[in-house]
Design a protein around this motif. Structure first.
Motif, PDB file in Angstrom:
ATOM      1  N   SER A  42      -0.463  11.744   1.484  1.00  0.00           N
ATOM      2  CA  SER A  42       0.076  12.104   2.800  1.00  0.00           C
ATOM      3  C   SER A  42      -0.660  13.279   3.460  1.00  0.00           C
ATOM      4  CB  SER A  42       1.578  12.355   2.720  1.00  0.00           C
ATOM      5  OG  SER A  42       1.833  13.361   1.784  1.00  0.00           O
ATOM      6  N   GLN A  43      -1.766  13.697   2.875  1.00  0.00           N
ATOM      7  CA  GLN A  43      -2.661  14.710   3.454  1.00  0.00           C
ATOM      8  C   GLN A  43      -2.063  16.113   3.551  1.00  0.00           C
ATOM      9  OE1 GLN A  43      -3.730  11.650   6.693  1.00  0.00           O
ATOM     10  NE2 GLN A  43      -5.423  13.071   6.791  1.00  0.00           N
ATOM     11  N   TYR A  44      -0.906  16.239   4.182  1.00  0.00           N
ATOM     12  CA  TYR A  44      -0.260  17.543   4.304  1.00  0.00           C
ATOM     13  C   TYR A  44       1.167  17.431   3.805  1.00  0.00           C
ATOM     14  CZ  TYR A  44      -3.975  19.276   7.383  1.00  0.00           C
ATOM     15  OH  TYR A  44      -5.173  19.684   7.906  1.00  0.00           O
ATOM     16  N   MET A  73     -14.021  10.055  23.892  1.00  0.00           N
ATOM     17  CA  MET A  73     -12.684  10.348  23.370  1.00  0.00           C
ATOM     18  C   MET A  73     -12.186   9.203  22.493  1.00  0.00           C
ATOM     19  SD  MET A  73     -10.471  12.760  23.250  1.00  0.00           S
ATOM     20  CE  MET A  73      -8.736  13.069  22.901  1.00  0.00           C
ATOM     21  N   TRP A  74     -12.483   7.968  22.879  1.00  0.00           N
ATOM     22  CA  TRP A  74     -12.093   6.811  22.061  1.00  0.00           C
ATOM     23  C   TRP A  74     -12.751   6.891  20.691  1.00  0.00           C
ATOM     24  CZ3 TRP A  74      -9.374   2.162  21.710  1.00  0.00           C
ATOM     25  CH2 TRP A  74      -8.461   1.933  22.752  1.00  0.00           C
ATOM     26  N   GLN A  75     -14.041   7.193  20.708  1.00  0.00           N
ATOM     27  CA  GLN A  75     -14.752   7.270  19.437  1.00  0.00           C
ATOM     28  C   GLN A  75     -14.147   8.363  18.557  1.00  0.00           C
ATOM     29  OE1 GLN A  75     -18.854   8.451  19.656  1.00  0.00           O
ATOM     30  NE2 GLN A  75     -19.080   8.208  17.437  1.00  0.00           N
ATOM     31  N   ARG A 124       5.894  12.756  10.618  1.00  0.00           N
ATOM     32  CA  ARG A 124       5.816  13.958   9.784  1.00  0.00           C
ATOM     33  C   ARG A 124       4.960  15.015  10.460  1.00  0.00           C
ATOM     34  NH1 ARG A 124       2.952  13.816   5.629  1.00  0.00           N
ATOM     35  NH2 ARG A 124       4.197  15.007   4.137  1.00  0.00           N
ATOM     36  N   PHE A 125       4.062  14.561  11.339  1.00  0.00           N
ATOM     37  CA  PHE A 125       3.100  15.451  11.996  1.00  0.00           C
ATOM     38  C   PHE A 125       3.534  15.763  13.420  1.00  0.00           C
ATOM     39  CE2 PHE A 125       0.881  13.517   8.548  1.00  0.00           C
ATOM     40  CZ  PHE A 125      -0.166  14.346   8.187  1.00  0.00           C
ATOM     41  N   PHE A 126       4.801  15.522  13.709  1.00  0.00           N
ATOM     42  CA  PHE A 126       5.265  15.612  15.088  1.00  0.00           C
ATOM     43  C   PHE A 126       6.270  16.742  15.242  1.00  0.00           C
ATOM     44  CE2 PHE A 126       7.570  14.082  18.880  1.00  0.00           C
ATOM     45  CZ  PHE A 126       6.498  13.772  19.705  1.00  0.00           C
ATOM     46  N   VAL A 133       1.743  16.591  18.575  1.00  0.00           N
ATOM     47  CA  VAL A 133       1.358  15.989  17.291  1.00  0.00           C
ATOM     48  C   VAL A 133       0.174  16.766  16.719  1.00  0.00           C
ATOM     49  CG1 VAL A 133      -0.200  14.271  18.345  1.00  0.00           C
ATOM     50  CG2 VAL A 133       0.824  13.805  16.108  1.00  0.00           C
ATOM     51  N   PHE A 134       0.149  16.878  15.400  1.00  0.00           N
ATOM     52  CA  PHE A 134      -0.949  17.579  14.741  1.00  0.00           C
ATOM     53  C   PHE A 134      -2.193  16.696  14.769  1.00  0.00           C
ATOM     54  CE2 PHE A 134      -3.133  19.366  10.942  1.00  0.00           C
ATOM     55  CZ  PHE A 134      -3.186  20.681  11.352  1.00  0.00           C
ATOM     56  N   PHE A 135      -3.200  17.177  15.475  1.00  0.00           N
ATOM     57  CA  PHE A 135      -4.412  16.394  15.732  1.00  0.00           C
ATOM     58  C   PHE A 135      -5.586  17.355  15.777  1.00  0.00           C
ATOM     59  CE2 PHE A 135      -7.255  15.177  19.317  1.00  0.00           C
ATOM     60  CZ  PHE A 135      -7.771  13.983  18.835  1.00  0.00           C
ATOM     61  N   ASP A 136      -6.645  17.116  14.987  1.00  0.00           N
ATOM     62  CA  ASP A 136      -7.805  18.016  15.007  1.00  0.00           C
ATOM     63  C   ASP A 136      -7.449  19.471  14.680  1.00  0.00           C
ATOM     64  OD1 ASP A 136      -9.879  16.315  15.502  1.00  0.00           O
ATOM     65  OD2 ASP A 136     -10.155  16.857  17.606  1.00  0.00           O
ATOM     66  N   SER A 147      -8.062  11.439  28.625  1.00  0.00           N
ATOM     67  CA  SER A 147      -9.312  10.709  28.903  1.00  0.00           C
ATOM     68  C   SER A 147      -9.430   9.371  28.174  1.00  0.00           C
ATOM     69  CB  SER A 147     -10.540  11.587  28.633  1.00  0.00           C
ATOM     70  OG  SER A 147     -10.405  12.313  27.459  1.00  0.00           O
ATOM     71  N   LEU A 148      -8.479   9.044  27.303  1.00  0.00           N
ATOM     72  CA  LEU A 148      -8.482   7.704  26.692  1.00  0.00           C
ATOM     73  C   LEU A 148      -8.147   6.635  27.730  1.00  0.00           C
ATOM     74  CD1 LEU A 148      -6.434   8.305  23.393  1.00  0.00           C
ATOM     75  CD2 LEU A 148      -8.871   7.798  23.531  1.00  0.00           C
ATOM     76  N   ALA A 149      -7.529   7.070  28.822  1.00  0.00           N
ATOM     77  CA  ALA A 149      -7.112   6.165  29.901  1.00  0.00           C
ATOM     78  C   ALA A 149      -6.143   5.089  29.417  1.00  0.00           C
ATOM     79  CB  ALA A 149      -8.324   5.525  30.588  1.00  0.00           C
ATOM     80  N   ASP A 152       0.070   4.715  28.925  1.00  0.00           N
ATOM     81  CA  ASP A 152       1.279   3.986  28.507  1.00  0.00           C
ATOM     82  C   ASP A 152       1.375   3.891  26.989  1.00  0.00           C
ATOM     83  OD1 ASP A 152      -0.979   2.351  28.536  1.00  0.00           O
ATOM     84  OD2 ASP A 152       0.096   0.551  29.191  1.00  0.00           O
ATOM     85  N   LEU A 153       0.242   3.632  26.324  1.00  0.00           N
ATOM     86  CA  LEU A 153       0.236   3.568  24.861  1.00  0.00           C
ATOM     87  C   LEU A 153       0.588   4.932  24.258  1.00  0.00           C
ATOM     88  CD1 LEU A 153      -0.383   2.188  22.102  1.00  0.00           C
ATOM     89  CD2 LEU A 153      -2.769   2.837  22.421  1.00  0.00           C
ATOM     90  N   ILE A 154      -0.040   5.975  24.771  1.00  0.00           N
ATOM     91  CA  ILE A 154       0.204   7.322  24.241  1.00  0.00           C
ATOM     92  C   ILE A 154       1.677   7.699  24.429  1.00  0.00           C
ATOM     93  CG2 ILE A 154      -0.414   9.781  24.483  1.00  0.00           C
ATOM     94  CD1 ILE A 154      -2.595   8.006  23.196  1.00  0.00           C
TER      95      ILE A 154
HETATM   96  C1  CLR Z   1      -0.832  10.212  11.785  1.00  0.00           C
HETATM   97  C2  CLR Z   1      -0.490  10.624  10.379  1.00  0.00           C
HETATM   98  C3  CLR Z   1      -1.754  10.767   9.566  1.00  0.00           C
HETATM   99  C4  CLR Z   1      -2.612  11.854  10.185  1.00  0.00           C
HETATM  100  C5  CLR Z   1      -2.942  11.466  11.599  1.00  0.00           C
HETATM  101  C6  CLR Z   1      -4.237  11.417  11.962  1.00  0.00           C
HETATM  102  C7  CLR Z   1      -4.713  10.992  13.272  1.00  0.00           C
HETATM  103  C8  CLR Z   1      -3.616  10.945  14.349  1.00  0.00           C
HETATM  104  C9  CLR Z   1      -2.364  10.320  13.752  1.00  0.00           C
HETATM  105  C10 CLR Z   1      -1.811  11.126  12.533  1.00  0.00           C
HETATM  106  C11 CLR Z   1      -1.288  10.068  14.824  1.00  0.00           C
HETATM  107  C12 CLR Z   1      -1.818   9.304  16.042  1.00  0.00           C
HETATM  108  C13 CLR Z   1      -3.052   9.966  16.665  1.00  0.00           C
HETATM  109  C14 CLR Z   1      -4.089  10.081  15.522  1.00  0.00           C
HETATM  110  C15 CLR Z   1      -5.382  10.426  16.207  1.00  0.00           C
HETATM  111  C16 CLR Z   1      -5.295   9.723  17.567  1.00  0.00           C
HETATM  112  C17 CLR Z   1      -3.884   9.115  17.663  1.00  0.00           C
HETATM  113  C18 CLR Z   1      -2.678  11.322  17.263  1.00  0.00           C
HETATM  114  C19 CLR Z   1      -1.109  12.413  12.936  1.00  0.00           C
HETATM  115  C20 CLR Z   1      -3.413   9.043  19.125  1.00  0.00           C
HETATM  116  C21 CLR Z   1      -2.036   8.410  19.267  1.00  0.00           C
HETATM  117  C22 CLR Z   1      -4.436   8.295  20.004  1.00  0.00           C
HETATM  118  C23 CLR Z   1      -4.611   6.800  19.700  1.00  0.00           C
HETATM  119  C24 CLR Z   1      -5.839   6.311  20.410  1.00  0.00           C
HETATM  120  C25 CLR Z   1      -6.280   4.891  20.082  1.00  0.00           C
HETATM  121  C26 CLR Z   1      -5.971   3.996  21.232  1.00  0.00           C
HETATM  122  C27 CLR Z   1      -7.744   4.850  19.760  1.00  0.00           C
HETATM  123  O1  CLR Z   1      -1.472  11.009   8.204  1.00  0.00           O
END
Ligand code: CLR
Length: 265
Positions: A42-44, A73-75, A124-126, A133-136, A147-149, A152-154
């Motif tokens: 679970s990483q963390y 940003m997608w990459q 868990r990361f929210f 959300v925990f990201f980067d 910038s993912l454009a 609605d998904l986000i």
């Molecule tokens: C989910 C739990 C994992 C750690 C983790 C890593 C990357 C995170 C992901 C979590 C949640 C969703 C996340 C993602 C990176 C990008 C993605 C924030 C926290 C968002 C929703 C963007 C999605 C874009 C796609 C359409 C490419 O253990």
């Protein structure tokens, strides 16, 4: 049949209890291995994430994400997602019974389920207090992903994380629910559906067992509802990926991680 005689085709090959956890002791062991596998992949830990809650992106950092190009940003996100998927693959390998499925069926389950488990894990990361959300390495709001454009998904993904957090699941409950999301005999392209079904039943009995033990049996219905939401989120993800690969075929083809392409493309 073999079952009626108390012997079945797997006796002596692998731990037979993992597929037929009829006694309480076996269900306990099944739950314990799933929980251990969840913890190890679970990483963390929850406490670590709790301690990081104050780390938010600054205005400048948010602007830097927002000024990235769509494909950049997608990459970037595809790489982060693939990292997370890799841990889910590790998790799956240690679910009792998963390794006994054919290579084809293991891949079929991961193709449809790994993204769903990533979204379950996202809760868990929210941080529900500020919808981040925990990201980067820091906590990010929806604006970071502008910038993912695919707003609605986000929005839908953040909404789902919020709803999952509201259930206040324990780590054990998250572990068993994740396993059940993955081991689903209704997924398309399965060779040996009845074998998957047996593993699914054992995981189901594990989840029922811990919910009973925790005196939270009413959660089961809510969890099955969440499975429906997960399904629609993942088809939205596939739709967006399709849209993206048509618009940016070069990035999708040569810059996305191989595992991301293998599972989703
Ligand atoms: C989910 C739990 C994992 C750690 C983790 C890593 C990357 C995170 C992901 C979590 C949640 C969703 C996340 C993602 C990176 C990008 C993605 C924030 C926290 C968002 C929703 C963007 C999605 C874009 C796609 C359409 C490419 O253990």
């Amino acid at each position: 049949s073999h079952d009626m005689m108390g012997i079945h085709p797997y006796s002596g090959l692998e731990d037979p209890y993992s597929l037929y956890p009829h006694s309480l002791r076996n269900i306990d062991e099944l739950c314990a291995s799933i929980v251990r596998s969840h913890r190890e992949t679970s990483q963390y830990r929850v406490e670590e994430l709790q301690a990081l809650r104050w780390k938010l992106f600054s205005r400048e950092e948010i602007q830097a994400y927002q000024s990235k190009s769509v494909d950049e940003m997608w990459q970037h996100c595809a790489i982060r997602l693939t990292d997370a998927v890799q841990f889910v693959v590790e998790f799956a390998k240690h679910i009792p019974g998963f390794r006994m499925l054919s290579q084809n069926d293991q891949i079929a389950l991961l193709k449809t389920g790994s993204m769903e488990v990533v979204l379950v894990r996202m809760s868990r990361f929210f941080n529900t207090e500020n919808n981040t959300v925990f990201f980067d390495g820091k906590f990010a709001g929806t604006e970071v992903f502008k910038s993912l454009a695919c707003g609605d998904l986000i929005a839908a993904v953040f909404d789902f994380a919020h709803g999952m957090c509201a259930l206040k699941l324990t780590e054990q409950q998250i572990a068993l629910f994740s396993a059940l999301v993955l081991i689903n005999a209704d997924r398309p392209c399965l060779e040996d559906r009845s074998k998957v079904q047996r593993v699914q039943r054992s995981v189901e009995s594990g989840l029922t067992h811990i919910l009973h033990r925790d005196n939270q049996e009413s959660l089961i219905h809510k969890l099955y509802q969440k499975m429906g939401v997960l399904r629609s989120l993942c088809s939205l993800h596939m739709e967006k990926l399709h849209w993206f690969s048509q618009r940016y075929p070069l990035t999708a083809h040569s810059l996305f991680p191989p595992l991301y392409k293998e599972l989703f493309a």
